[in-house]
Enzyme design. Sequence first.
Site, short mmCIF file in Angstrom:
data_model
loop_
_atom_site.label_atom_id
_atom_site.label_comp_id
_atom_site.label_asym_id
_atom_site.label_seq_id
_atom_site.Cartn_x
_atom_site.Cartn_y
_atom_site.Cartn_z
N GLY A 1 0.84 -1.21 0.00
CA GLY A 1 0.00 0.00 0.00
C GLY A 1 0.86 1.25 0.00
O GLY A 1 0.50 2.29 0.58
N GLY B 1 -0.34 4.90 -0.79
CA GLY B 1 -1.39 5.52 0.02
C GLY B 1 -0.87 6.65 0.89
O GLY B 1 0.29 7.07 0.79
N GLN B 2 -1.75 7.13 1.78
CA GLN B 2 -1.42 8.33 2.58
C GLN B 2 -0.20 8.12 3.46
O GLN B 2 0.69 8.97 3.51
CB GLN B 2 -2.64 8.70 3.45
CG GLN B 2 -2.51 10.10 4.04
CD GLN B 2 -3.46 10.34 5.22
OE1 GLN B 2 -4.01 9.41 5.78
NE2 GLN B 2 -3.62 11.60 5.57
N TYR C 1 -14.77 -0.86 9.21
CA TYR C 1 -13.34 -0.56 9.30
C TYR C 1 -12.85 -0.82 10.73
O TYR C 1 -11.85 -1.50 10.96
CB TYR C 1 -13.14 0.90 8.90
CG TYR C 1 -11.77 1.47 9.11
CD1 TYR C 1 -10.68 1.05 8.36
CD2 TYR C 1 -11.57 2.50 10.04
CE1 TYR C 1 -9.42 1.62 8.54
CE2 TYR C 1 -10.32 3.08 10.22
CZ TYR C 1 -9.26 2.63 9.47
OH TYR C 1 -8.02 3.21 9.65
C1 AKB Z 1 -10.32 7.35 9.07
O1 AKB Z 1 -10.83 8.46 9.25
O2 AKB Z 1 -10.94 6.37 8.64
C2 AKB Z 1 -8.86 7.16 9.44
C3 AKB Z 1 -8.69 6.64 10.82
C4 AKB Z 1 -9.00 7.48 11.98
O3 AKB Z 1 -8.29 5.52 10.99
N1 AKB Z 1 -8.17 8.40 9.29
#
Ligand code: AKB
Length: 322
Positions: free
Chosen positions: A10, A13-14, A144
């Site tokens: 990755g 990515g950021q 997530y």
């Molecule tokens: C998000 O906003 O999904 C991420 C995180 C806080 O993991 N930046």
Amino acid sequence: MRTEKILVTGACGQIGTELVPALRAKYGRENVIASDRHLVTEDLVREGLYVKADVMNPVMLERVISHSGVTQVYHLAAVLSAKGESDPRGAWDLNMQSLLNVLEAARKRKNCRVFWPSSIAVFGPGSLPAACTQNSQLDPVTIYGISKLAGELWCRYYFENYGLDVRSIRYPGLISSTAPPGGGTTDYAVDIFHQALKKGHYTCFLKENTGLPMLYMPDAIRGTLELMATPREELTVRTAYNMAGMSFTPRELVAAIRTHLPELVVCYAPDHRQKIADSWPSSILDLEARHDWGWSPRYDMQRMVADMLQQLKEKKENMAEA
Ligand code: AKB
């Protein structure tokens, strides 16, 4: 001392965009392989080794790790919180399967250290309202966050059962002048700088009083390298460490930016991301990281704002000259 050979997944990515140059500066260009499933950004190719590889393909991953003699993997490929909600099954599959592929490939390789980012998204309504400590209740409501919580437990499982040296940090929202974020709930804190400089106004997708923990990318990169360099026996957390930098609301950030750009106009139009932000803590405590590996942030909100604006202005000027 062994020569480290490092693989970053990755990498476009950021986090990868800033971590790869930092790793190359520390370990040498010839020892850091950037990889991503996307076509590469030119800098990553020009400045070192690059492999186009899909972390969802375990055979390819194992081949890269064993052929290149990899000793450390930074596994960064992931779908973030807001994007994950638009395709929960897809986000779960990518976030979990890719982690399992990396853990398994590293276990087979032996003596391979792994870094994997967790997030403040592991916290949830049951963890609130106080500032969340390392051991606050974990109660994620986004896919997530659920994948990060499961991932933390998988990391500890591999450490306890196979001795795999996996290390992890619960990153707050990351603010970077180099890479745009993609699909996160904390993205407003990056977008606002770009829009402020480009247009002089910004529409914020969170309410003005939504406090969230944040971290400036130079601190995040430094802290990550420090964690990875800490002797194994000094680490007491084998899920993921809380790591705090600063905490602020959109209103506080706007006030800080206005000290440099007084004309900035901001309005608020909360959208689906508000619900996610409301489920996260407004701040976190990181005693264990400070104790075990000496973590301490260097940027508070004011310093971060001044540096962000200066970096972005310099980039704009360099582009105009080119
Ligand atoms: C998000 O906003 O999904 C991420 C995180 C806080 O993991 N930046």
